[in-house]
Design a protein around this motif. Structure first.
Motif, PDB file in Angstrom:
ATOM      1  N   LYS A   1       0.826  -1.204   0.000  1.00 57.77           N
ATOM      2  CA  LYS A   1       0.000   0.000   0.000  1.00 57.77           C
ATOM      3  C   LYS A   1       0.861   1.255   0.000  1.00 57.77           C
ATOM      4  O   LYS A   1       0.584   2.225  -0.735  1.00 57.77           O
ATOM      5  CB  LYS A   1      -0.934  -0.010   1.208  1.00 57.77           C
ATOM      6  CG  LYS A   1      -1.990  -1.120   1.151  1.00 57.77           C
ATOM      7  CD  LYS A   1      -2.915  -1.035   2.359  1.00 57.77           C
ATOM      8  CE  LYS A   1      -3.985  -2.123   2.293  1.00 57.77           C
ATOM      9  NZ  LYS A   1      -4.910  -2.076   3.474  1.00 57.77           N
ATOM     10  N   THR A   2       1.902   1.255   0.812  1.00 59.21           N
ATOM     11  CA  THR A   2       2.801   2.420   0.842  1.00 59.21           C
ATOM     12  C   THR A   2       3.488   2.612  -0.496  1.00 59.21           C
ATOM     13  O   THR A   2       3.646   3.744  -0.996  1.00 59.21           O
ATOM     14  CB  THR A   2       3.846   2.246   1.954  1.00 59.21           C
ATOM     15  OG1 THR A   2       3.184   2.009   3.199  1.00 59.21           O
ATOM     16  CG2 THR A   2       4.730   3.487   2.063  1.00 59.21           C
ATOM     17  N   THR A   3       3.885   1.513  -1.114  1.00 63.77           N
ATOM     18  CA  THR A   3       4.561   1.580  -2.416  1.00 63.77           C
ATOM     19  C   THR A   3       3.628   2.123  -3.490  1.00 63.77           C
ATOM     20  O   THR A   3       4.015   2.985  -4.299  1.00 63.77           O
ATOM     21  CB  THR A   3       5.073   0.187  -2.816  1.00 63.77           C
ATOM     22  OG1 THR A   3       5.943  -0.308  -1.808  1.00 63.77           O
ATOM     23  CG2 THR A   3       5.821   0.263  -4.138  1.00 63.77           C
ATOM     24  N   LEU A   4       2.379   1.636  -3.498  1.00 62.63           N
ATOM     25  CA  LEU A   4       1.409   2.114  -4.481  1.00 62.63           C
ATOM     26  C   LEU A   4       1.086   3.588  -4.264  1.00 62.63           C
ATOM     27  O   LEU A   4       0.925   4.354  -5.229  1.00 62.63           O
ATOM     28  CB  LEU A   4       0.138   1.275  -4.404  1.00 62.63           C
ATOM     29  CG  LEU A   4       0.258  -0.172  -4.923  1.00 62.63           C
ATOM     30  CD1 LEU A   4      -1.041  -0.925  -4.678  1.00 62.63           C
ATOM     31  CD2 LEU A   4       0.599  -0.175  -6.409  1.00 62.63           C
ATOM     32  N   LEU A   5       0.997   4.002  -2.997  1.00 65.53           N
ATOM     33  CA  LEU A   5       0.720   5.400  -2.712  1.00 65.53           C
ATOM     34  C   LEU A   5       1.856   6.303  -3.189  1.00 65.53           C
ATOM     35  O   LEU A   5       1.628   7.354  -3.799  1.00 65.53           O
ATOM     36  CB  LEU A   5       0.494   5.578  -1.209  1.00 65.53           C
ATOM     37  CG  LEU A   5       0.202   7.015  -0.741  1.00 65.53           C
ATOM     38  CD1 LEU A   5      -1.071   7.536  -1.407  1.00 65.53           C
ATOM     39  CD2 LEU A   5       0.088   7.068   0.779  1.00 65.53           C
ATOM     40  N   ALA A   6       3.091   5.880  -2.944  1.00 66.02           N
ATOM     41  CA  ALA A   6       4.239   6.669  -3.404  1.00 66.02           C
ATOM     42  C   ALA A   6       4.294   6.723  -4.932  1.00 66.02           C
ATOM     43  O   ALA A   6       4.601   7.767  -5.525  1.00 66.02           O
ATOM     44  CB  ALA A   6       5.528   6.079  -2.850  1.00 66.02           C
TER      45      ALA A   6
ATOM     46  N   ALA B   1       1.698   6.561  -6.950  1.00 67.51           N
ATOM     47  CA  ALA B   1       0.648   7.463  -7.404  1.00 67.51           C
ATOM     48  C   ALA B   1       1.060   8.918  -7.218  1.00 67.51           C
ATOM     49  O   ALA B   1       0.769   9.782  -8.067  1.00 67.51           O
ATOM     50  CB  ALA B   1      -0.643   7.167  -6.643  1.00 67.51           C
ATOM     51  N   VAL B   2       1.726   9.228  -6.110  1.00 64.60           N
ATOM     52  CA  VAL B   2       2.182  10.605  -5.869  1.00 64.60           C
ATOM     53  C   VAL B   2       3.155  11.042  -6.951  1.00 64.60           C
ATOM     54  O   VAL B   2       3.060  12.145  -7.514  1.00 64.60           O
ATOM     55  CB  VAL B   2       2.810  10.725  -4.474  1.00 64.60           C
ATOM     56  CG1 VAL B   2       3.501  12.082  -4.316  1.00 64.60           C
ATOM     57  CG2 VAL B   2       1.750  10.545  -3.388  1.00 64.60           C
ATOM     58  N   PHE B   3       4.117  10.172  -7.272  1.00 67.22           N
ATOM     59  CA  PHE B   3       5.089  10.514  -8.315  1.00 67.22           C
ATOM     60  C   PHE B   3       4.415  10.625  -9.680  1.00 67.22           C
ATOM     61  O   PHE B   3       4.764  11.488 -10.498  1.00 67.22           O
ATOM     62  CB  PHE B   3       6.201   9.458  -8.367  1.00 67.22           C
ATOM     63  CG  PHE B   3       7.251   9.655  -7.314  1.00 67.22           C
ATOM     64  CD1 PHE B   3       8.152  10.703  -7.388  1.00 67.22           C
ATOM     65  CD2 PHE B   3       7.348   8.781  -6.240  1.00 67.22           C
ATOM     66  CE1 PHE B   3       9.134  10.883  -6.419  1.00 67.22           C
ATOM     67  CE2 PHE B   3       8.316   8.944  -5.269  1.00 67.22           C
ATOM     68  CZ  PHE B   3       9.206  10.002  -5.356  1.00 67.22           C
ATOM     69  N   PHE B   4       3.436   9.751  -9.949  1.00 68.91           N
ATOM     70  CA  PHE B   4       2.770   9.746 -11.249  1.00 68.91           C
ATOM     71  C   PHE B   4       1.988  11.039 -11.468  1.00 68.91           C
ATOM     72  O   PHE B   4       2.165  11.726 -12.477  1.00 68.91           O
ATOM     73  CB  PHE B   4       1.852   8.530 -11.349  1.00 68.91           C
ATOM     74  CG  PHE B   4       1.061   8.484 -12.629  1.00 68.91           C
ATOM     75  CD1 PHE B   4       1.675   8.140 -13.823  1.00 68.91           C
ATOM     76  CD2 PHE B   4      -0.292   8.801 -12.633  1.00 68.91           C
ATOM     77  CE1 PHE B   4       0.941   8.104 -15.003  1.00 68.91           C
ATOM     78  CE2 PHE B   4      -1.024   8.765 -13.806  1.00 68.91           C
ATOM     79  CZ  PHE B   4      -0.400   8.410 -14.996  1.00 68.91           C
ATOM     80  N   PHE B   5       1.117  11.369 -10.530  1.00 63.94           N
ATOM     81  CA  PHE B   5       0.315  12.570 -10.699  1.00 63.94           C
ATOM     82  C   PHE B   5       1.128  13.844 -10.470  1.00 63.94           C
ATOM     83  O   PHE B   5       0.832  14.889 -11.047  1.00 63.94           O
ATOM     84  CB  PHE B   5      -0.882  12.538  -9.742  1.00 63.94           C
ATOM     85  CG  PHE B   5      -1.902  11.490 -10.101  1.00 63.94           C
ATOM     86  CD1 PHE B   5      -2.749  11.673 -11.182  1.00 63.94           C
ATOM     87  CD2 PHE B   5      -1.992  10.313  -9.372  1.00 63.94           C
ATOM     88  CE1 PHE B   5      -3.687  10.709 -11.523  1.00 63.94           C
ATOM     89  CE2 PHE B   5      -2.931   9.347  -9.702  1.00 63.94           C
ATOM     90  CZ  PHE B   5      -3.782   9.539 -10.781  1.00 63.94           C
ATOM     91  N   GLY B   6       2.167  13.754  -9.651  1.00 67.23           N
ATOM     92  CA  GLY B   6       3.029  14.911  -9.453  1.00 67.23           C
ATOM     93  C   GLY B   6       3.801  15.283 -10.696  1.00 67.23           C
ATOM     94  O   GLY B   6       4.154  16.458 -10.903  1.00 67.23           O
ATOM     95  N   SER B   7       4.071  14.301 -11.558  1.00 64.85           N
ATOM     96  CA  SER B   7       4.809  14.588 -12.797  1.00 64.85           C
ATOM     97  C   SER B   7       4.007  15.459 -13.748  1.00 64.85           C
ATOM     98  O   SER B   7       4.575  16.124 -14.621  1.00 64.85           O
ATOM     99  CB  SER B   7       5.182  13.274 -13.491  1.00 64.85           C
ATOM    100  OG  SER B   7       4.020  12.554 -13.886  1.00 64.85           O
ATOM    101  N   PHE B   8       2.663  15.476 -13.605  1.00 62.27           N
ATOM    102  CA  PHE B   8       1.847  16.312 -14.477  1.00 62.27           C
ATOM    103  C   PHE B   8       2.060  17.799 -14.212  1.00 62.27           C
ATOM    104  O   PHE B   8       1.758  18.635 -15.070  1.00 62.27           O
ATOM    105  CB  PHE B   8       0.357  15.984 -14.284  1.00 62.27           C
ATOM    106  CG  PHE B   8      -0.003  14.594 -14.737  1.00 62.27           C
ATOM    107  CD1 PHE B   8       0.631  14.006 -15.816  1.00 62.27           C
ATOM    108  CD2 PHE B   8      -0.984  13.865 -14.077  1.00 62.27           C
ATOM    109  CE1 PHE B   8       0.294  12.734 -16.239  1.00 62.27           C
ATOM    110  CE2 PHE B   8      -1.333  12.601 -14.490  1.00 62.27           C
ATOM    111  CZ  PHE B   8      -0.681  12.026 -15.573  1.00 62.27           C
ATOM    112  N   PHE B   9       2.545  18.149 -13.035  1.00 65.96           N
ATOM    113  CA  PHE B   9       2.731  19.552 -12.686  1.00 65.96           C
ATOM    114  C   PHE B   9       4.140  20.050 -12.991  1.00 65.96           C
ATOM    115  O   PHE B   9       4.447  21.206 -12.714  1.00 65.96           O
ATOM    116  CB  PHE B   9       2.429  19.757 -11.195  1.00 65.96           C
ATOM    117  CG  PHE B   9       0.996  19.409 -10.824  1.00 65.96           C
ATOM    118  CD1 PHE B   9      -0.026  20.324 -11.020  1.00 65.96           C
ATOM    119  CD2 PHE B   9       0.695  18.168 -10.287  1.00 65.96           C
ATOM    120  CE1 PHE B   9      -1.329  20.006 -10.691  1.00 65.96           C
ATOM    121  CE2 PHE B   9      -0.608  17.840  -9.947  1.00 65.96           C
ATOM    122  CZ  PHE B   9      -1.632  18.756 -10.151  1.00 65.96           C
TER     123      PHE B   9
END
Length: 367
Positions: free
Chosen positions: A351-356, A358-366
């Motif tokens: 769960k922690t790995t998937l959350l991290a 997702a943060v990197f994935f959506f953070g790359s859009f900015f």
């Protein structure tokens, strides 16, 4: 120079243009009841160069052009001009005919001295390098017969093209070398490295053959495509070899290991390759000016990747079956142990790995 293969045009810069000048005597024209327009019209009819139709020459159709026959001022002065009363006179009886030069509209200077320059333009589809060599050979022949004329090369775009070509070729060889070094570093097996390294030429050489079939040339665009995919060409082979090595360490014969390992990951390798093709090939169908350049890029990259798939699925297992040997047991490097610890932590904290992730994935859009 126009006779050199690939030369489309030769434009002169500077110098003068020969002009035959006819200066009419108004007193004589008045005495003969002639006008300048009448003389100009008769000269135009006699001396005009114009298309003359077409004729059959053997099995070919050749266009015909009527060419003016008078070449010197003296010959032009002897031409007959018809008068209104039916008589005729020579042109030099009512005008002064002499050789002159046209009004200068351009000038060329080299090191502060006036010169006559020539700009050579290649024809569409011709090679810059081939045209440059042909022009250089033609100029050498010209110097032998006209030693009194000095020719100098002032500006040349071919050197830039050749340097870019050399740089692209060096980049391809450097990329291939570094790819092999990486394979040695990770596989740690000489035989496996040799098998993986053969995938590079076996994928690139057929690509050149297909480039010829498509009408492509070795240019900056196609070389850029090859330099970008040179590291990708060994990916499929490395995946196949690594799985075969794993089966070898399980105690299987090289032939059995190659057959079972290749069958085990066949679909994964094919899916990976077609994913890359799906990335590169659409660039070949772009519209507009960019599409005319990227059509060669897209096809060259896609074809090279597809040939690497054929090598990985057909030749790599065959070479492994008869060439590979089980690896000698050796201590696991420290960096691999660190990686395994990280991998185990990620697997135990999904769960922690998937959350991290997702943060990197959506953070790359900015970014």
């Amino acid at each position: 120079l126009l006779g050199v293969k690939g030369v489309g045009a030769v434009n002169r810069v500077g110098g003068v243009t020969r002009q035959v000048r006819v200066e009419l005597d108004p007193v004589k024209l008045l005495a003969l009841n002639l006008t300048a327009a009448e003389i100009s019209g008769q000269l135009r009819q006699i001396q005009q160069e114009a298309p003359g139709g077409r004729t059959d020459l053997g099995s070919l159709e050749q266009s015909v052009r009527t060419v003016a026959t008078v070449k010197t001022a003296a010959e032009l002065g002897q031409m007959e001009i018809s008068l209104r009363d039916g008589r005729s006179i020579r042109l030099d009886q009512v005008a002064e005919v002499r050789d002159a030069i046209a009004e200068r509209r351009s000038a060329a200077l080299h090191d502060g001295r006036p010169v006559v320059g020539f700009e050579i333009v290649r024809s569409l589809g011709a090679s810059d390098v081939a045209v440059a060599r042909g022009v250089a050979a033609a100029l050498e022949d010209f110097k032998k017969t006209h030693a009194e004329i000095q020719t100098n090369l002032v500006f040349n775009t071919v050197d830039t093209v050749y340097q870019a070509y050399q740089g692209s070729m060096e980049m391809i060889f450097e990329g291939a070398f570094l790819a092999v070094v990486v394979v040695v570093f990770f596989l740690r097996n000489t035989r496996a490295t040799i098998v993986a390294a053969t995938a590079l030429p076996l994928a690139i050489i057929p690509t050149f053959a297909l480039m010829v079939a498509f009408g492509f040339t070795i240019n900056l665009v196609t070389l850029l495509a090859l330099s970008l995919v040179v590291g990708v060409l060994v990916d499929d082979a490395i995946v196949e070899i690594e799985n075969i090595m794993r089966h070898l360490e399980m105690g299987k014969t090289p032939y059995q290991a190659a057959m079972e390992a290749a069958d085990e990951i066949g679909m994964a390798v094919i899916a990976t390759t077609f994913t890359l093709v799906a990335v590169f090939l659409p660039t070949a169908f772009m519209d507009g000016v960019a599409g005319r350049f990227f059509v060669q890029f897209g096809w060259t990259a896609a074809v090279a990747v597809l040939f690497s798939l054929l090598v990985a699925r057909l030749l790599t297992p065959m070479m492994c079956a008869y060439f590979l040997r089980p690896r000698v047991k050796h201590a696991t490097p420290g960096w691999i142990e660190i990686y395994l610890k990280w991998a185990q932590w990620c697997l135990h904290h999904r769960k922690t790995t998937l959350l991290a992730t997702a943060v990197f994935f959506f953070g790359s859009f900015f970014l």
